[in-house]
Design a protein around this motif. Structure first.
Motif, PDB file in Angstrom:
ATOM      1  N   SER A 169      14.694 -19.355   9.577  1.00 22.62           N
ATOM      2  CA  SER A 169      15.697 -19.952   8.687  1.00 22.62           C
ATOM      3  C   SER A 169      16.578 -18.900   8.011  1.00 22.62           C
ATOM      4  N   VAL A 170      16.183 -17.633   8.091  1.00 24.59           N
ATOM      5  CA  VAL A 170      16.927 -16.541   7.462  1.00 24.59           C
ATOM      6  C   VAL A 170      17.965 -16.018   8.451  1.00 24.59           C
ATOM      7  N   SER A 171      19.198 -15.871   7.990  1.00 24.80           N
ATOM      8  CA  SER A 171      20.264 -15.339   8.842  1.00 24.80           C
ATOM      9  C   SER A 171      20.050 -13.848   9.081  1.00 24.80           C
TER      10      SER A 171
ATOM     11  N   ASP B 210       3.219 -20.244  -2.494  1.00 24.55           N
ATOM     12  CA  ASP B 210       2.455 -21.091  -3.410  1.00 24.55           C
ATOM     13  C   ASP B 210       2.335 -20.438  -4.790  1.00 24.55           C
ATOM     14  N   ASN B 211       3.438 -19.849  -5.246  1.00 21.81           N
ATOM     15  CA  ASN B 211       3.546 -19.188  -6.552  1.00 21.81           C
ATOM     16  C   ASN B 211       2.651 -17.960  -6.719  1.00 21.81           C
ATOM     17  N   VAL B 212       2.200 -17.385  -5.600  1.00 20.76           N
ATOM     18  CA  VAL B 212       1.392 -16.162  -5.605  1.00 20.76           C
ATOM     19  C   VAL B 212       2.201 -15.058  -4.928  1.00 20.76           C
ATOM     20  N   VAL B 213       2.251 -13.883  -5.565  1.00 20.65           N
ATOM     21  CA  VAL B 213       2.992 -12.753  -5.000  1.00 20.65           C
ATOM     22  C   VAL B 213       2.273 -12.239  -3.756  1.00 20.65           C
ATOM     23  N   VAL B 214       2.992 -12.186  -2.627  1.00 23.70           N
ATOM     24  CA  VAL B 214       2.408 -11.675  -1.384  1.00 23.70           C
ATOM     25  C   VAL B 214       3.002 -10.331  -0.980  1.00 23.70           C
ATOM     26  N   THR B 215       4.250 -10.059  -1.389  1.00 18.56           N
ATOM     27  CA  THR B 215       4.914  -8.794  -1.079  1.00 18.56           C
ATOM     28  C   THR B 215       5.908  -8.486  -2.190  1.00 18.56           C
ATOM     29  N   THR B 216       6.007  -7.215  -2.559  1.00 21.22           N
ATOM     30  CA  THR B 216       6.989  -6.803  -3.563  1.00 21.22           C
ATOM     31  C   THR B 216       7.884  -5.728  -2.971  1.00 21.22           C
ATOM     32  N   PHE B 217       9.180  -5.906  -3.151  1.00 24.16           N
ATOM     33  CA  PHE B 217      10.181  -4.964  -2.665  1.00 24.16           C
ATOM     34  C   PHE B 217      10.850  -4.321  -3.870  1.00 24.16           C
ATOM     35  N   GLU B 218      10.790  -2.996  -3.961  1.00 27.15           N
ATOM     36  CA  GLU B 218      11.463  -2.265  -5.035  1.00 27.15           C
ATOM     37  C   GLU B 218      12.961  -2.210  -4.721  1.00 27.15           C
ATOM     38  N   LEU B 219      13.773  -2.488  -5.710  1.00 26.14           N
ATOM     39  CA  LEU B 219      15.226  -2.431  -5.543  1.00 26.14           C
ATOM     40  C   LEU B 219      15.683  -1.051  -6.018  1.00 26.14           C
ATOM     41  N   ASP B 220      15.451  -0.057  -5.167  1.00 29.31           N
ATOM     42  CA  ASP B 220      15.628   1.349  -5.535  1.00 29.31           C
ATOM     43  C   ASP B 220      16.879   1.990  -4.942  1.00 29.31           C
ATOM     44  N   GLN B 221      17.794   1.165  -4.422  1.00 29.58           N
ATOM     45  CA  GLN B 221      19.053   1.660  -3.868  1.00 29.58           C
ATOM     46  C   GLN B 221      20.200   0.873  -4.502  1.00 29.58           C
ATOM     47  N   PRO B 222      21.401   1.439  -4.553  1.00 30.40           N
ATOM     48  CA  PRO B 222      22.532   0.715  -5.156  1.00 30.40           C
ATOM     49  C   PRO B 222      22.871  -0.579  -4.409  1.00 30.40           C
ATOM     50  N   THR B 223      22.648  -0.602  -3.102  1.00 26.04           N
ATOM     51  CA  THR B 223      22.923  -1.796  -2.300  1.00 26.04           C
ATOM     52  C   THR B 223      21.727  -2.060  -1.393  1.00 26.04           C
ATOM     53  N   ILE B 224      21.219  -3.287  -1.449  1.00 24.14           N
ATOM     54  CA  ILE B 224      20.075  -3.700  -0.630  1.00 24.14           C
ATOM     55  C   ILE B 224      20.522  -4.873   0.234  1.00 24.14           C
ATOM     56  N   HIS B 225      20.373  -4.723   1.546  1.00 26.84           N
ATOM     57  CA  HIS B 225      20.723  -5.791   2.482  1.00 26.84           C
ATOM     58  C   HIS B 225      19.461  -6.581   2.817  1.00 26.84           C
ATOM     59  N   VAL B 226      19.591  -7.915   2.790  1.00 23.54           N
ATOM     60  CA  VAL B 226      18.471  -8.815   3.038  1.00 23.54           C
ATOM     61  C   VAL B 226      18.803  -9.685   4.239  1.00 23.54           C
ATOM     62  N   GLY B 227      17.866  -9.792   5.186  1.00 25.66           N
ATOM     63  CA  GLY B 227      18.094 -10.653   6.338  1.00 25.66           C
ATOM     64  C   GLY B 227      17.030 -10.495   7.396  1.00 25.66           C
ATOM     65  N   ARG B 228      17.243 -11.163   8.516  1.00 23.56           N
ATOM     66  CA  ARG B 228      16.265 -11.181   9.606  1.00 23.56           C
ATOM     67  C   ARG B 228      16.426 -10.005  10.566  1.00 23.56           C
ATOM     68  N   SER B 229      17.624  -9.433  10.664  1.00 23.51           N
ATOM     69  CA  SER B 229      17.869  -8.340  11.608  1.00 23.51           C
ATOM     70  C   SER B 229      17.121  -7.068  11.198  1.00 23.51           C
ATOM     71  N   PRO B 230      16.722  -6.259  12.191  1.00 25.35           N
ATOM     72  CA  PRO B 230      15.961  -5.036  11.910  1.00 25.35           C
ATOM     73  C   PRO B 230      16.646  -4.033  10.986  1.00 25.35           C
ATOM     74  N   GLY B 231      17.955  -4.007  10.910  1.00 22.82           N
ATOM     75  CA  GLY B 231      18.650  -3.015  10.094  1.00 22.82           C
ATOM     76  C   GLY B 231      18.669  -3.287   8.601  1.00 22.82           C
ATOM     77  N   ASN B 232      18.121  -4.411   8.158  1.00 18.00           N
ATOM     78  CA  ASN B 232      18.140  -4.762   6.736  1.00 18.00           C
ATOM     79  C   ASN B 232      17.117  -3.965   5.944  1.00 18.00           C
ATOM     80  N   ASP B 233      17.421  -3.726   4.664  1.00 19.11           N
ATOM     81  CA  ASP B 233      16.488  -3.035   3.776  1.00 19.11           C
ATOM     82  C   ASP B 233      15.275  -3.920   3.468  1.00 19.11           C
ATOM     83  N   ILE B 234      15.529  -5.211   3.260  1.00 20.27           N
ATOM     84  CA  ILE B 234      14.452  -6.198   3.110  1.00 20.27           C
ATOM     85  C   ILE B 234      14.563  -7.123   4.307  1.00 20.27           C
TER      86      ILE B 234
END
Length: 116
Positions: free
Chosen positions: A39-41, A9-33
């Protein structure tokens, strides 16, 4: 430093610092985010930081969809390849909304890409 802030609802709930050259995003436990939402792969997208070709000590950020089921969007446009991120872009991972913020981005950096 750049970050990805999750919005509800346009309110920040979590912030992730992009502090690595490559950041993996997804539902699996091995992701950085990790986004634990159906609905997330498992391996949804990748965010990369790359040295700017024109300006020393400047990083550019790119997002690439990893053939996800529900897509990756930047400013409501579904991406199909590698997409450069600009500060304050709205990134949607499936149905989850984020704001990309790059505190170091300058007007000079945007101009370099317009002239390219």
């Amino acid at each position: 430093m750049a970050s990805l802030s999750q919005l509800v609802d346009n309110v920040v709930v979590t912030t992730f610092e992009l502090d690595q050259p490559t950041i993996h995003v997804g539902r699996s436990p091995g992701n950085d985010i990790r986004i634990d939402e159906i609905s997330v792969s498992g391996h949804h997208a990748v965010i990369e930081s790359v040295a700017n070709a024109y300006l020393e000590d400047t990083l550019d950020y790119y997002i690439t969809d990893s053939n996800s089921t529900n897509g990756t969007f930047v400013n409501d446009i579904r991406i199909s390849g590698r997409q450069r991120l600009n500060s304050n872009d709205i990134v949607r991972i499936a149905w989850n909304e984020f704001r990309f913020v790059d505190e170091d981005e300058s007007a000079m950096e945007k101009t370099a890409y317009i002239l390219d």
